[in-house]
Write a protein that holds these residues in place. Structure first.
Motif, PDB file in Angstrom:
ATOM      1  N   VAL A 188       8.576  10.412  -8.379  1.00 41.23           N
ATOM      2  CA  VAL A 188       8.229  11.803  -8.697  1.00 41.23           C
ATOM      3  C   VAL A 188       6.729  12.044  -8.564  1.00 41.23           C
ATOM      4  O   VAL A 188       5.921  11.224  -8.995  1.00 41.23           O
ATOM      5  CB  VAL A 188       8.663  12.137 -10.142  1.00 41.23           C
ATOM      6  CG1 VAL A 188       8.183  13.518 -10.544  1.00 41.23           C
ATOM      7  CG2 VAL A 188      10.169  12.051 -10.271  1.00 41.23           C
ATOM      8  N   GLY A 189       6.365  13.190  -7.974  1.00 41.84           N
ATOM      9  CA  GLY A 189       5.003  13.703  -8.063  1.00 41.84           C
ATOM     10  C   GLY A 189       3.952  12.893  -7.342  1.00 41.84           C
ATOM     11  O   GLY A 189       2.791  12.859  -7.776  1.00 41.84           O
ATOM     12  N   THR A 190       4.300  12.266  -6.221  1.00 42.93           N
ATOM     13  CA  THR A 190       3.307  11.528  -5.444  1.00 42.93           C
ATOM     14  C   THR A 190       2.861  12.364  -4.251  1.00 42.93           C
ATOM     15  O   THR A 190       3.402  13.434  -3.983  1.00 42.93           O
ATOM     16  CB  THR A 190       3.864  10.190  -4.938  1.00 42.93           C
ATOM     17  OG1 THR A 190       4.743  10.440  -3.817  1.00 42.93           O
ATOM     18  CG2 THR A 190       4.623   9.451  -6.021  1.00 42.93           C
ATOM     19  N   PHE A 191       1.907  11.841  -3.495  1.00 47.11           N
ATOM     20  CA  PHE A 191       1.414  12.561  -2.322  1.00 47.11           C
ATOM     21  C   PHE A 191       2.380  12.476  -1.144  1.00 47.11           C
ATOM     22  O   PHE A 191       2.144  13.089  -0.105  1.00 47.11           O
ATOM     23  CB  PHE A 191       0.040  12.031  -1.917  1.00 47.11           C
ATOM     24  CG  PHE A 191      -1.006  12.243  -2.973  1.00 47.11           C
ATOM     25  CD1 PHE A 191      -1.169  13.484  -3.558  1.00 47.11           C
ATOM     26  CD2 PHE A 191      -1.811  11.200  -3.399  1.00 47.11           C
ATOM     27  CE1 PHE A 191      -2.121  13.696  -4.542  1.00 47.11           C
ATOM     28  CE2 PHE A 191      -2.768  11.392  -4.375  1.00 47.11           C
ATOM     29  CZ  PHE A 191      -2.929  12.645  -4.957  1.00 47.11           C
TER      30      PHE A 191
ATOM     31  N   GLN B   2      -0.328  18.903 -15.029  1.00 51.49           N
ATOM     32  CA  GLN B   2      -1.160  17.712 -14.879  1.00 51.49           C
ATOM     33  C   GLN B   2      -2.116  17.879 -13.698  1.00 51.49           C
ATOM     34  O   GLN B   2      -3.295  17.504 -13.779  1.00 51.49           O
ATOM     35  CB  GLN B   2      -0.276  16.479 -14.665  1.00 51.49           C
ATOM     36  CG  GLN B   2      -1.044  15.175 -14.461  1.00 51.49           C
ATOM     37  CD  GLN B   2      -1.896  14.799 -15.655  1.00 51.49           C
ATOM     38  OE1 GLN B   2      -1.562  15.127 -16.789  1.00 51.49           O
ATOM     39  NE2 GLN B   2      -3.006  14.102 -15.406  1.00 51.49           N
ATOM     40  N   ALA B   3      -1.618  18.438 -12.606  1.00 52.21           N
ATOM     41  CA  ALA B   3      -2.475  18.663 -11.437  1.00 52.21           C
ATOM     42  C   ALA B   3      -3.623  19.608 -11.779  1.00 52.21           C
ATOM     43  O   ALA B   3      -4.785  19.360 -11.413  1.00 52.21           O
ATOM     44  CB  ALA B   3      -1.645  19.223 -10.283  1.00 52.21           C
ATOM     45  N   GLU B   4      -3.308  20.671 -12.493  1.00 53.73           N
ATOM     46  CA  GLU B   4      -4.347  21.637 -12.859  1.00 53.73           C
ATOM     47  C   GLU B   4      -5.426  20.995 -13.723  1.00 53.73           C
ATOM     48  O   GLU B   4      -6.614  21.306 -13.578  1.00 53.73           O
ATOM     49  CB  GLU B   4      -3.717  22.818 -13.603  1.00 53.73           C
ATOM     50  CG  GLU B   4      -2.907  23.745 -12.702  1.00 53.73           C
ATOM     51  CD  GLU B   4      -2.203  24.848 -13.471  1.00 53.73           C
ATOM     52  OE1 GLU B   4      -2.180  24.767 -14.733  1.00 53.73           O
ATOM     53  OE2 GLU B   4      -1.668  25.773 -12.828  1.00 53.73           O
ATOM     54  N   SER B   5      -5.034  20.075 -14.586  1.00 49.38           N
ATOM     55  CA  SER B   5      -6.023  19.398 -15.434  1.00 49.38           C
ATOM     56  C   SER B   5      -6.968  18.532 -14.620  1.00 49.38           C
ATOM     57  O   SER B   5      -8.069  18.196 -15.071  1.00 49.38           O
ATOM     58  CB  SER B   5      -5.306  18.549 -16.492  1.00 49.38           C
ATOM     59  OG  SER B   5      -4.722  17.383 -15.908  1.00 49.38           O
ATOM     60  N   ALA B   6      -6.534  18.170 -13.392  1.00 50.49           N
ATOM     61  CA  ALA B   6      -7.362  17.347 -12.511  1.00 50.49           C
ATOM     62  C   ALA B   6      -8.055  18.177 -11.434  1.00 50.49           C
ATOM     63  O   ALA B   6      -8.690  17.626 -10.529  1.00 50.49           O
ATOM     64  CB  ALA B   6      -6.499  16.274 -11.847  1.00 50.49           C
ATOM     65  N   GLY B   7      -7.917  19.500 -11.512  1.00 50.25           N
ATOM     66  CA  GLY B   7      -8.542  20.361 -10.525  1.00 50.25           C
ATOM     67  C   GLY B   7      -7.773  20.484  -9.233  1.00 50.25           C
ATOM     68  O   GLY B   7      -8.326  20.894  -8.206  1.00 50.25           O
ATOM     69  N   LEU B   8      -6.485  20.163  -9.276  1.00 51.55           N
ATOM     70  CA  LEU B   8      -5.634  20.234  -8.088  1.00 51.55           C
ATOM     71  C   LEU B   8      -4.644  21.386  -8.223  1.00 51.55           C
ATOM     72  O   LEU B   8      -4.238  21.746  -9.331  1.00 51.55           O
ATOM     73  CB  LEU B   8      -4.857  18.929  -7.894  1.00 51.55           C
ATOM     74  CG  LEU B   8      -5.640  17.614  -7.887  1.00 51.55           C
ATOM     75  CD1 LEU B   8      -4.688  16.444  -7.725  1.00 51.55           C
ATOM     76  CD2 LEU B   8      -6.675  17.615  -6.788  1.00 51.55           C
ATOM     77  N   ALA B   9      -4.233  21.934  -7.099  1.00 55.17           N
ATOM     78  CA  ALA B   9      -3.157  22.923  -7.074  1.00 55.17           C
ATOM     79  C   ALA B   9      -1.896  22.240  -6.579  1.00 55.17           C
ATOM     80  O   ALA B   9      -1.918  21.557  -5.549  1.00 55.17           O
ATOM     81  CB  ALA B   9      -3.523  24.082  -6.152  1.00 55.17           C
ATOM     82  N   HIS B  10      -0.816  22.396  -7.322  1.00 52.04           N
ATOM     83  CA  HIS B  10       0.471  21.803  -6.957  1.00 52.04           C
ATOM     84  C   HIS B  10       1.278  22.825  -6.189  1.00 52.04           C
ATOM     85  O   HIS B  10       1.696  23.850  -6.739  1.00 52.04           O
ATOM     86  CB  HIS B  10       1.209  21.372  -8.229  1.00 52.04           C
ATOM     87  CG  HIS B  10       2.559  20.776  -7.982  1.00 52.04           C
ATOM     88  ND1 HIS B  10       3.639  21.016  -8.805  1.00 52.04           N
ATOM     89  CD2 HIS B  10       3.009  19.952  -7.001  1.00 52.04           C
ATOM     90  CE1 HIS B  10       4.686  20.372  -8.350  1.00 52.04           C
ATOM     91  NE2 HIS B  10       4.340  19.720  -7.251  1.00 52.04           N
TER      92      HIS B  10
ATOM     93  N   GLY C 241      -8.742  24.155  -1.367  1.00 49.76           N
ATOM     94  CA  GLY C 241      -8.331  24.723  -0.100  1.00 49.76           C
ATOM     95  C   GLY C 241      -7.918  23.731   0.968  1.00 49.76           C
ATOM     96  O   GLY C 241      -7.537  24.129   2.072  1.00 49.76           O
ATOM     97  N   THR C 242      -7.974  22.438   0.666  1.00 47.91           N
ATOM     98  CA  THR C 242      -7.615  21.405   1.644  1.00 47.91           C
ATOM     99  C   THR C 242      -6.394  20.631   1.162  1.00 47.91           C
ATOM    100  O   THR C 242      -6.302  20.285  -0.024  1.00 47.91           O
ATOM    101  CB  THR C 242      -8.781  20.430   1.870  1.00 47.91           C
ATOM    102  OG1 THR C 242      -9.907  21.156   2.385  1.00 47.91           O
ATOM    103  CG2 THR C 242      -8.409  19.339   2.875  1.00 47.91           C
ATOM    104  N   GLN C 243      -5.474  20.365   2.067  1.00 48.33           N
ATOM    105  CA  GLN C 243      -4.270  19.609   1.723  1.00 48.33           C
ATOM    106  C   GLN C 243      -4.614  18.223   1.182  1.00 48.33           C
ATOM    107  O   GLN C 243      -5.509  17.543   1.688  1.00 48.33           O
ATOM    108  CB  GLN C 243      -3.375  19.446   2.946  1.00 48.33           C
ATOM    109  CG  GLN C 243      -2.458  20.605   3.201  1.00 48.33           C
ATOM    110  CD  GLN C 243      -1.365  20.722   2.130  1.00 48.33           C
ATOM    111  OE1 GLN C 243      -0.837  19.723   1.653  1.00 48.33           O
ATOM    112  NE2 GLN C 243      -1.041  21.944   1.780  1.00 48.33           N
ATOM    113  N   LEU C 244      -3.897  17.825   0.157  1.00 51.38           N
ATOM    114  CA  LEU C 244      -4.007  16.485  -0.415  1.00 51.38           C
ATOM    115  C   LEU C 244      -2.587  15.946  -0.534  1.00 51.38           C
ATOM    116  O   LEU C 244      -1.965  15.979  -1.587  1.00 51.38           O
ATOM    117  CB  LEU C 244      -4.695  16.550  -1.785  1.00 51.38           C
ATOM    118  CG  LEU C 244      -4.849  15.244  -2.571  1.00 51.38           C
ATOM    119  CD1 LEU C 244      -5.625  14.219  -1.765  1.00 51.38           C
ATOM    120  CD2 LEU C 244      -5.519  15.492  -3.911  1.00 51.38           C
ATOM    121  N   SER C 245      -2.053  15.478   0.602  1.00 50.35           N
ATOM    122  CA  SER C 245      -0.671  15.015   0.645  1.00 50.35           C
ATOM    123  C   SER C 245      -0.397  14.428   2.022  1.00 50.35           C
ATOM    124  O   SER C 245      -1.260  14.439   2.908  1.00 50.35           O
ATOM    125  CB  SER C 245       0.307  16.174   0.384  1.00 50.35           C
ATOM    126  OG  SER C 245       0.343  17.047   1.499  1.00 50.35           O
TER     127      SER C 245
END
Length: 354
Positions: A253-256, A210-218, A265-269
């Motif tokens: 589950v799966g929140t920041f 799901q993260a990859e579909s939004a352009g995020l790296a988990h 390259g920048t943290q999102l959490s």
């Protein structure tokens, strides 16, 4: 009450049945196991509730059992898609959480399981890792070679793992600690450690995709689970009466807050807040570390009572940046414009400026 959410009980869980209740998410935040910090982050609670509900519904659609029942709006329990605004309250099934007796840092898990029977929250956090970011505890506890990585020391940037790894840590001890597999197996009681690992890896897969579909790296995350024994599950229509006990994903589950994500390259959490405190309040961060070390050395459970420094409030601009990070991130992850927030690229630009 936890450090960031309130806990409401409608019907109590028993040895024979699950109860019902809800989480009410607040705008409080916690770092370094401190508990409630001096500030609140606007809309953070709704962000976590929304993301948690979205992920629980995603897990259920993939066949992963959870304790989620829906979100609460005007007293009604509804799916997230039927909520007219970002929700603050999540309806859940409740299980038993017995007291965990201890003397100092010696905890009696036999007593916990004797009281719990076959309907309980597994007293473990199951951690999964796809990447080793800066700030990960794995850097303190292991060497790169332990994971097949060709580095002599950990580099100053995030490191990808060839395959996800799963670790277990304590849940209800005053100072959480990572466990050997044998220790985790003992603490889990009748819940099967192999199944807990399998559930964690499946949750990781779903959240990562799901993260990859939004352009995020988990990068990493954790889950908690409840164990629902065969005798009690046989009377539960939702469980379908499995012959053996069932493991369900619990908590959120799966929140920041539970997971670390990365955007270009920048943290999102919540790691953004941890690192900010390290840079701007090093005296407090060092005092926390010293108190934890002293508590372990002196066999004291309440390490916080030994800490001589309190955290200071954050500047308004930092709270505003954190708010936009949570809200813009939730919009991006869910693919829905649920919050009035800047584009994620703009929110991340503000994070980089902290």
């Amino acid at each position: 009450m936890t450090s960031v959410k309130e806990f409401r009980i409608e019907t109590e869980a028993t040895a024979d049945s699950l109860g019902t209740g809800s989480f009410v998410f607040t705008d409080d935040y916690s770092v370094f196991d401190w508990g409630k910090m001096p500030d609140q982050i606007p809309d953070k609670g709704a962000s976590l509730c929304t993301m948690g509900a979205f992920n629980f519904e995603l897990l259920e659609s993939e066949g992963v059992p959870t304790h989620y029942r829906g979100v609460v709006e005007n007293g009604d329990v509804v799916p997230l898609a039927e909520a007219s605004r970002p929700p603050w309250e999540m309806a859940i099934d409740l299980t038993q959480v017995p007291d965990l007796p201890h003397e100092g840092r010696d905890y009696d898990y036999d007593a916990y399981h004797e009281a719990a029977g076959e309907n309980f929250l597994v007293p473990l956090e199951i951690v999964f890792r796809n990447r080793v970011p800066v700030g990960s505890s794995l850097r303190r506890r292991t060497e790169p070679a332990d994971h097949g990585l060709e580095f002599e020391t950990w580099p100053d940037e995030a490191v990808d793992l060839a395959e996800p790894i799963v670790e277990f840590s304590t849940k209800y001890e005053e100072g959480d600690r990572y466990l050997t597999r044998q220790e985790a197996d003992s603490i889990a009681g009748i819940a099967d450690i192999e199944e807990l690992e399998a559930v964690a890896l499946e949750v990781n897969r779903i959240v990562t995709e799901q993260a990859e579909s939004a352009g995020l790296a988990h990068e990493d995350g954790k889950i908690e689970c409840l164990y629902y024994g065969a005798d009690t599950a046989a009377n539960d229509e939702r469980a379908g009466g499995p012959a053996n006990g069932e493991i369900r994903v619990a908590d959120v589950v799966g929140t920041f807050d539970e997971n670390r994500f990365n955007y270009e390259g920048t943290q999102l959490s919540k790691e953004v807040l941890r690192q900010y405190h390290k840079r701007t309040q090093p005296e407090w961060v060092e005092a926390v570390a010293e108190a934890k070390t002293r508590a372990k050395r002196e066999n004291v459970a309440d390490w916080k009572s030994l800490c001589t420094v309190d955290p200071e409030p954050l500047e308004d601009r930092v709270l505003e940046t954190a708010r936009d990070m949570y809200c813009a991130g939730t919009n991006a992850y869910t693919g829905r414009e649920l919050f009035d927030a800047p584009p994620l690229s703009s929110a991340i630009g503000s994070v980089q400026g902290l």
